[in-house]
Design a protein around this motif. Structure first.
Motif, PDB file in Angstrom:
ATOM      1  N   GLU A   1      35.782  43.123  36.462  1.00  0.00           N
ATOM      2  CA  GLU A   1      36.731  42.202  35.840  1.00  0.00           C
ATOM      3  C   GLU A   1      36.110  40.820  35.633  1.00  0.00           C
ATOM      4  OE1 GLU A   1      41.257  41.098  36.750  1.00  0.00           O
ATOM      5  OE2 GLU A   1      39.816  40.207  38.124  1.00  0.00           O
TER       6      GLU A   1
ATOM      7  N   VAL B   1      38.365  45.583  31.451  1.00  0.00           N
ATOM      8  CA  VAL B   1      39.372  44.802  32.186  1.00  0.00           C
ATOM      9  C   VAL B   1      40.534  45.708  32.599  1.00  0.00           C
ATOM     10  CG1 VAL B   1      41.098  42.954  31.998  1.00  0.00           C
ATOM     11  CG2 VAL B   1      38.776  42.572  31.167  1.00  0.00           C
TER      12      VAL B   1
ATOM     13  N   SER C   1      39.406  48.028  35.317  1.00  0.00           N
ATOM     14  CA  SER C   1      39.272  47.345  36.613  1.00  0.00           C
ATOM     15  C   SER C   1      40.634  47.114  37.250  1.00  0.00           C
ATOM     16  CB  SER C   1      38.496  46.030  36.474  1.00  0.00           C
ATOM     17  OG  SER C   1      39.231  45.061  35.754  1.00  0.00           O
ATOM     18  N   GLN C   2      41.647  46.835  36.434  1.00  0.00           N
ATOM     19  CA  GLN C   2      43.001  46.672  36.972  1.00  0.00           C
ATOM     20  C   GLN C   2      43.523  48.003  37.522  1.00  0.00           C
ATOM     21  OE1 GLN C   2      44.424  43.740  37.409  1.00  0.00           O
ATOM     22  NE2 GLN C   2      42.710  42.778  36.371  1.00  0.00           N
TER      23      GLN C   2
ATOM     24  N   LEU D   1      36.310  40.125  31.756  1.00  0.00           N
ATOM     25  CA  LEU D   1      37.419  39.298  31.254  1.00  0.00           C
ATOM     26  C   LEU D   1      36.933  38.144  30.380  1.00  0.00           C
ATOM     27  CD1 LEU D   1      40.458  38.709  31.105  1.00  0.00           C
ATOM     28  CD2 LEU D   1      40.214  37.412  33.240  1.00  0.00           C
TER      29      LEU D   1
END
Length: 183
Positions: free
Chosen positions: A132, A82, A85-86, A136
Motif C-alpha cells: 500500500e 491498493v 493490500s486492503q 497508493l
C-alpha cells in the motif's frame, strides 16, 4: 472532476479505513489488557502513526503541489495493488480476531495463529503495508512520497518486526510452559 480530486477522494477513503482500523484496534487492546496483556515496543508506535499519516498527506500534497499526472498504465495497476493490500489487511484482521492490534500486546495463555495468511507468511499485514505504501502514491505518480515512505517504512519495520518477533517468542514460551508462566 479532475483526476486529482478523484485521487484525493481515494486517499480520504484509505484514511477512513485507517480510522476504522484504529477503532477495531482500540477495542482489541481493551480485550487484551483485560486478560493481562502487556504492551511491548511502545516507543516506536508514535513514529509509526506519524509515518502513516505522512503517507496520506504527502501523497495528496505531492499530487496537487507538483501537479503529478495520472498515468493510466501505472495508475490502474497501482489501484489494483491498493485494493489487494486492503483485502490482505482485513483478512489478517479477521484471521487474528481479538489478537489483532496496531500495537504489540502480549496476552498470557494465547497461542500463535498459524492459519489464513499467517499459515503462509510470518507478517502478512506488513506485506499489505509495504504494498500500500508504495502503490497508493503511485496511483497518481506521487513517486517522491512513495520513495520516502518506502525507505522510512523499511527502517521502521526493521524495529517493529524485531519487537513483534520477540513478543511472539514470548507468547510461544508462555503457551509452552505448564503453568502459563515463563519457563
Amino acid at each position: 472532476m479532475t483526476s486529482q480530486w478523484l485521487f484525493t477522494g481515494l486517499v480520504l477513503l484509505v484514511g477512513i479505513e485507517r480510522l476504522a482500523e484504529l477503532v477495531v484496534s482500540k477495542r482489541h487492546a481493551a480485550w487484551a489488557f483485560s486478560r493481562g496483556g502487556v504492551e511491548r515496543g511502545q516507543s516506536h508506535y508514535p513514529v509509526m502513526v506519524v509515518l502513516h499519516t505522512a503517507l496520506l498527506v504527502g501523497a495528496v500534497a505531492e499530487v496537487w503541489l507538483a501537479d503529478r499526472p495520472f498515468v493510466p498504465a501505472l495508475g490502474w495497476v497501482m489501484l489494483g495493488l491498493v485494493v489487494a493490500s486492503q483485502a490482505l489487511r482485513w483478512w489478517c484482521i479477521r484471521t487474528l480476531g481479538n489478537q489483532w492490534n496496531t500495537r504489540v500486546i502480549v496476552v498470557p495463555g494465547l497461542t500463535l495463529v498459524r492459519r489464513g495468511p499467517y499459515g503462509v507468511l510470518p507478517h502478512p499485514n506488513y506485506v499489505a503495508v509495504v504494498v500500500e505504501g508504495l502503490a497508493l502514491p503511485l496511483v497518481h505518480t506521487a513517486w517522491v512520497t512513495a520513495l520516502v515512505f518506502t525507505v522510512a517504512n523499511a527502517a521502521l519495520l526493521t524495529v517493529r518486526i524485531r519487537v513483534e518477533d520477540a513478543a511472539l517468542r514470548e507468547i510461544a514460551s508462555l503457551a509452552g510452559s505448564p503453568s502459563g508462566a515463563p519457563s
